[in-house]
Structure formats: structure tokens, C-alpha cells
Scaffold this motif. Structure first.
Motif, PDB file in Angstrom:
ATOM      1  N   ALA A  17      23.185  -0.828 -11.690  1.00  0.00           N
ATOM      2  CA  ALA A  17      23.509  -2.160 -11.173  1.00  0.00           C
ATOM      3  C   ALA A  17      24.087  -3.069 -12.253  1.00  0.00           C
ATOM      4  N   GLY A  18      24.265  -2.535 -13.466  1.00  0.00           N
ATOM      5  CA  GLY A  18      24.807  -3.335 -14.558  1.00  0.00           C
ATOM      6  C   GLY A  18      23.816  -4.324 -15.135  1.00  0.00           C
ATOM      7  N   LEU A  19      22.520  -4.011 -15.034  1.00  0.00           N
ATOM      8  CA  LEU A  19      21.472  -4.906 -15.515  1.00  0.00           C
ATOM      9  C   LEU A  19      20.800  -4.332 -16.753  1.00  0.00           C
ATOM     10  N   ARG A  20      20.264  -5.228 -17.574  1.00  0.00           N
ATOM     11  CA  ARG A  20      19.495  -4.818 -18.747  1.00  0.00           C
ATOM     12  C   ARG A  20      18.085  -5.390 -18.643  1.00  0.00           C
ATOM     13  N   PHE A  21      17.110  -4.610 -19.065  1.00  0.00           N
ATOM     14  CA  PHE A  21      15.734  -5.105 -19.084  1.00  0.00           C
ATOM     15  C   PHE A  21      15.631  -6.395 -19.892  1.00  0.00           C
ATOM     16  N   SER A  22      16.375  -6.478 -20.981  1.00  0.00           N
ATOM     17  CA  SER A  22      16.268  -7.626 -21.886  1.00  0.00           C
ATOM     18  C   SER A  22      16.773  -8.921 -21.262  1.00  0.00           C
ATOM     19  N   ASP A  23      17.491  -8.832 -20.132  1.00  0.00           N
ATOM     20  CA  ASP A  23      17.983 -10.042 -19.462  1.00  0.00           C
ATOM     21  C   ASP A  23      16.913 -10.718 -18.617  1.00  0.00           C
ATOM     22  N   CYS A  24      15.780 -10.048 -18.421  1.00  0.00           N
ATOM     23  CA  CYS A  24      14.717 -10.612 -17.584  1.00  0.00           C
ATOM     24  C   CYS A  24      14.057 -11.792 -18.289  1.00  0.00           C
ATOM     25  N   SER A  25      13.907 -12.901 -17.572  1.00  0.00           N
ATOM     26  CA  SER A  25      13.227 -14.078 -18.122  1.00  0.00           C
ATOM     27  C   SER A  25      11.901 -14.360 -17.424  1.00  0.00           C
ATOM     28  N   ASN A  84       0.809  -1.217   0.000  1.00  0.00           N
ATOM     29  CA  ASN A  84       0.000   0.000   0.000  1.00  0.00           C
ATOM     30  C   ASN A  84       0.842   1.266   0.000  1.00  0.00           C
ATOM     31  N   THR A  85       1.988   1.229   0.663  1.00  0.00           N
ATOM     32  CA  THR A  85       2.837   2.413   0.772  1.00  0.00           C
ATOM     33  C   THR A  85       4.068   2.320  -0.116  1.00  0.00           C
ATOM     34  N   GLN A  86       4.721   1.166  -0.113  1.00  0.00           N
ATOM     35  CA  GLN A  86       5.950   0.990  -0.879  1.00  0.00           C
ATOM     36  C   GLN A  86       5.862  -0.235  -1.780  1.00  0.00           C
ATOM     37  N   THR A  87       6.631  -0.170  -2.872  1.00  0.00           N
ATOM     38  CA  THR A  87       6.808  -1.310  -3.766  1.00  0.00           C
ATOM     39  C   THR A  87       8.270  -1.728  -3.704  1.00  0.00           C
ATOM     40  N   ASN A  88       8.497  -3.019  -3.517  1.00  0.00           N
ATOM     41  CA  ASN A  88       9.846  -3.564  -3.416  1.00  0.00           C
ATOM     42  C   ASN A  88      10.130  -4.391  -4.663  1.00  0.00           C
ATOM     43  N   VAL A  89      11.181  -4.027  -5.385  1.00  0.00           N
ATOM     44  CA  VAL A  89      11.564  -4.714  -6.620  1.00  0.00           C
ATOM     45  C   VAL A  89      12.920  -5.371  -6.397  1.00  0.00           C
ATOM     46  N   GLY A  90      13.009  -6.670  -6.647  1.00  0.00           N
ATOM     47  CA  GLY A  90      14.274  -7.379  -6.496  1.00  0.00           C
ATOM     48  C   GLY A  90      14.623  -8.142  -7.759  1.00  0.00           C
ATOM     49  N   VAL A  91      15.924  -8.287  -8.022  1.00  0.00           N
ATOM     50  CA  VAL A  91      16.404  -9.021  -9.196  1.00  0.00           C
ATOM     51  C   VAL A  91      17.310 -10.152  -8.722  1.00  0.00           C
ATOM     52  N   HIS A  92      16.997 -11.373  -9.175  1.00  0.00           N
ATOM     53  CA  HIS A  92      17.740 -12.577  -8.788  1.00  0.00           C
ATOM     54  C   HIS A  92      18.403 -13.164 -10.027  1.00  0.00           C
ATOM     55  N   GLY A 127      19.742 -16.197 -10.344  1.00  0.00           N
ATOM     56  CA  GLY A 127      19.784 -17.657 -10.331  1.00  0.00           C
ATOM     57  C   GLY A 127      20.567 -18.204  -9.163  1.00  0.00           C
ATOM     58  N   ASP A 128      21.455 -17.383  -8.608  1.00  0.00           N
ATOM     59  CA  ASP A 128      22.241 -17.772  -7.441  1.00  0.00           C
ATOM     60  C   ASP A 128      21.945 -16.914  -6.221  1.00  0.00           C
ATOM     61  N   GLN A 129      21.673 -15.636  -6.454  1.00  0.00           N
ATOM     62  CA  GLN A 129      21.493 -14.724  -5.335  1.00  0.00           C
ATOM     63  C   GLN A 129      20.702 -13.498  -5.782  1.00  0.00           C
ATOM     64  N   TRP A 130      20.254 -12.732  -4.785  1.00  0.00           N
ATOM     65  CA  TRP A 130      19.604 -11.457  -5.072  1.00  0.00           C
ATOM     66  C   TRP A 130      20.688 -10.439  -5.396  1.00  0.00           C
ATOM     67  N   VAL A 131      20.662  -9.953  -6.617  1.00  0.00           N
ATOM     68  CA  VAL A 131      21.688  -9.027  -7.085  1.00  0.00           C
ATOM     69  C   VAL A 131      21.453  -7.633  -6.522  1.00  0.00           C
ATOM     70  N   VAL A 132      20.187  -7.224  -6.507  1.00  0.00           N
ATOM     71  CA  VAL A 132      19.855  -5.872  -6.074  1.00  0.00           C
ATOM     72  C   VAL A 132      18.373  -5.833  -5.733  1.00  0.00           C
ATOM     73  N   SER A 133      17.996  -4.894  -4.884  1.00  0.00           N
ATOM     74  CA  SER A 133      16.573  -4.632  -4.652  1.00  0.00           C
ATOM     75  C   SER A 133      16.393  -3.139  -4.448  1.00  0.00           C
ATOM     76  N   TRP A 134      15.237  -2.649  -4.878  1.00  0.00           N
ATOM     77  CA  TRP A 134      14.919  -1.221  -4.770  1.00  0.00           C
ATOM     78  C   TRP A 134      13.541  -1.061  -4.152  1.00  0.00           C
TER      79      TRP A 134
END
Length: 254
Positions: free
Chosen positions: A50-58, A9-17, A19-26
Motif C-alpha cells: 500500500a506504499g506505507l511505512r511503519f515509521s509513518d504511524c503517529s 473474536n474471529t477477525q481483526t480489522n486494521v485500518g490506516v488513516h 488525516g483525510d481518508q482511510w487509505v487501506v484496511s485489512w
């Protein structure tokens, strides 16, 4: 890369994994009117840093308690990530028994908390999630989601108090050095922070007496870090527990 998004309701948490670990979260403010293009404009610079690309998302997997924002997030996933969003809605989707009445009333984030906790600990388990509301998510000895408790969140409580009084200032959510405040700021911090910590401990103690002596109690959520050292009943703080539960649910939501 798997993206997990917990929309509160107040915040949205976005995380990127990766395959081995959580790389980053915002974390960012949940805003219902934000379009898919505005979501992309907000997240693209963070991803690039963070050195990530949208196109890497599966895979993109969601828990949301704010239905009005879901459509624009779905559009963002399709337009910018190139994937179809997967939404966790209830325990039945992931084979979790829910004894809550009615079962569909349990928020998706609470199911994700239970999944994440069960992956790390033997039940019974309690997850204390510090968000807009502070929720207690209880998994009984059989591994079923058994229910829990809902308290007003500490920020909501503090905002209400300050907003309804003429002379009380807003204060940082930090524990004072002593319970006996020597000024208004210390007095507020004592009542709000220390008082809230004791309320958490008191309710956790009652719940543990019902679930069993060997119940593990975890903290998560944006403010969990504030209370893990103040609450005697909390065993551990896991800031990505909800995201981890979503990651574990992703394959079953395909």
C-alpha cells in the motif's frame, strides 16, 4: 498516519488513516498466540504493497474484545510502530453516556460503533454489526448508548448447522434467486441467508418502534455487505464505521 485496530473474536480489522481518508484496511484471523514479531511479519508486506511505512504511524488506537491478544499488540506498537497503544475501554473515556447495566459491560467495539454513527447522523441510530455475533447498538434521541441486542452470527449459525448434520454441505453465504430452494444448496441459502435477513429486519423493526420513527439503521462488519441489499430496514452499509469511531476517540484516549 493513524492506525485503528478492531480486535474481534474471529477477525481483526486494521485500518490506516492519513488525516483525510482511510487509505487501506485489512482483515485477518484473530489468533491469540501470534507474537509481536509475527504481527509485524504479517502486516509489513501489506503495508509495503500500500506504499506505507511503519515509521509513518503517529497514533495506534484499539478496540478489543479478546484481552489475551492485547499485550502482543501493545508490544508490536512499541517495537515496530514506535507508539504507545491507546485502548478504548468504555464510554466514560470519551464522554458518552451509557445507560446499559452495568455500563462497563458494553464492548469497546460497540462504543466505537456509536461514536462513528453519531459523527454522521442525528440520533436515534441503530448500528447492526455483523461479526462472530451480530449486535444491534442503539443510540437514543439524547445521544446516549441505550443498549441493544445480540444474535448468533450467521457464520456461527451455519457452522453449527453443518457441523451437527451428516448430509448438509457448507455453502457460500449468497442469496439464492428464490426462497423455494430447488436443491440442497439453494435450500440452505434460502434458510440461512434469506431467513437471517428477515430476522434482522424483524428485530430492527421492533427496535425502531421503541426508539422512534426517524431512527437511522446502519450496517457494518465483515458480512454487512451481504445483507445491506437484502434487509429492508437497513439504510446504509459503512464498512469502516468501527474504525472511524476509534479514530474519533483517539485524541481523548491520549
Amino acid at each position: 498516519m493513524l492506525w485503528a485496530i478492531d480486535i474481534g473474536n474471529t477477525q481483526t480489522n486494521v485500518g490506516v488513516h492519513d488525516g483525510d481518508q482511510w487509505v487501506v484496511s485489512w482483515r485477518h484471523e484473530t489468533y491469540a498466540a501470534r507474537t509481536e514479531d509475527e504481527i509485524a511479519g504479517m502486516l509489513l508486506p501489506l503495508a509495503e504493497l500500500a506504499g506505507l511505512r511503519f515509521s509513518d504511524c503517529s497514533v495506534a488506537v484499539f478496540a478489543s474484545v479478546v484481552p489475551p491478544v492485547d499485550t502482543n499488540w501493545q508490544r508490536f506498537c512499541e517495537k515496530y510502530l514506535g507508539v504507545v497503544a491507546r485502548f478504548l475501554r468504555n464510554g466514560a473515556q470519551v464522554g458518552m453516556q451509557v445507560t446499559y447495566d452495568p455500563p462497563h459491560a458494553v464492548g469497546a467495539d460497540r462504543i466505537a460503533n456509536a461514536l462513528g454513527a453519531l459523527a454522521r447522523f442525528e440520533p436515534p441510530i441503530v448500528v447492526v454489526d455483523f461479526g462472530t455475533a451480530t449486535t444491534f447498538d442503539c443510540v437514543d434521541a439524547t445521544g446516549a448508548y441505550a443498549g441493544g441486542a445480540i444474535m448468533p452470527g450467521i457464520v456461527v449459525s451455519l457452522d453449527s448447522l453443518v457441523g451437527r448434520t451428516a448430509k448438509l454441505p457448507a455453502v457460500a453465504l449468497e442469496a439464492p434467486e428464490r426462497a423455494v430452494g430447488r436443491n440442497t444448496v439453494e435450500s440452505l441459502q434460502s434458510g440461512v441467508v434469506l431467513g437471517y435477513a428477515d430476522a434482522i429486519d424483524g428485530l430492527a423493526r421492533r427496535i425502531k418502534s421503541e426508539l422512534g420513527e426517524y431512527t437511522t439503521i446502519l450496517a457494518t462488519g465483515g458480512l454487512g455487505r451481504v445483507f445491506v441489499d437484502l434487509c429492508e430496514m437497513i439504510d446504509e452499509h459503512d464498512p469502516v464505521l468501527t474504525l472511524e469511531g476509534l479514530r474519533l476517540a483517539a485524541d481523548q484516549l491520549a
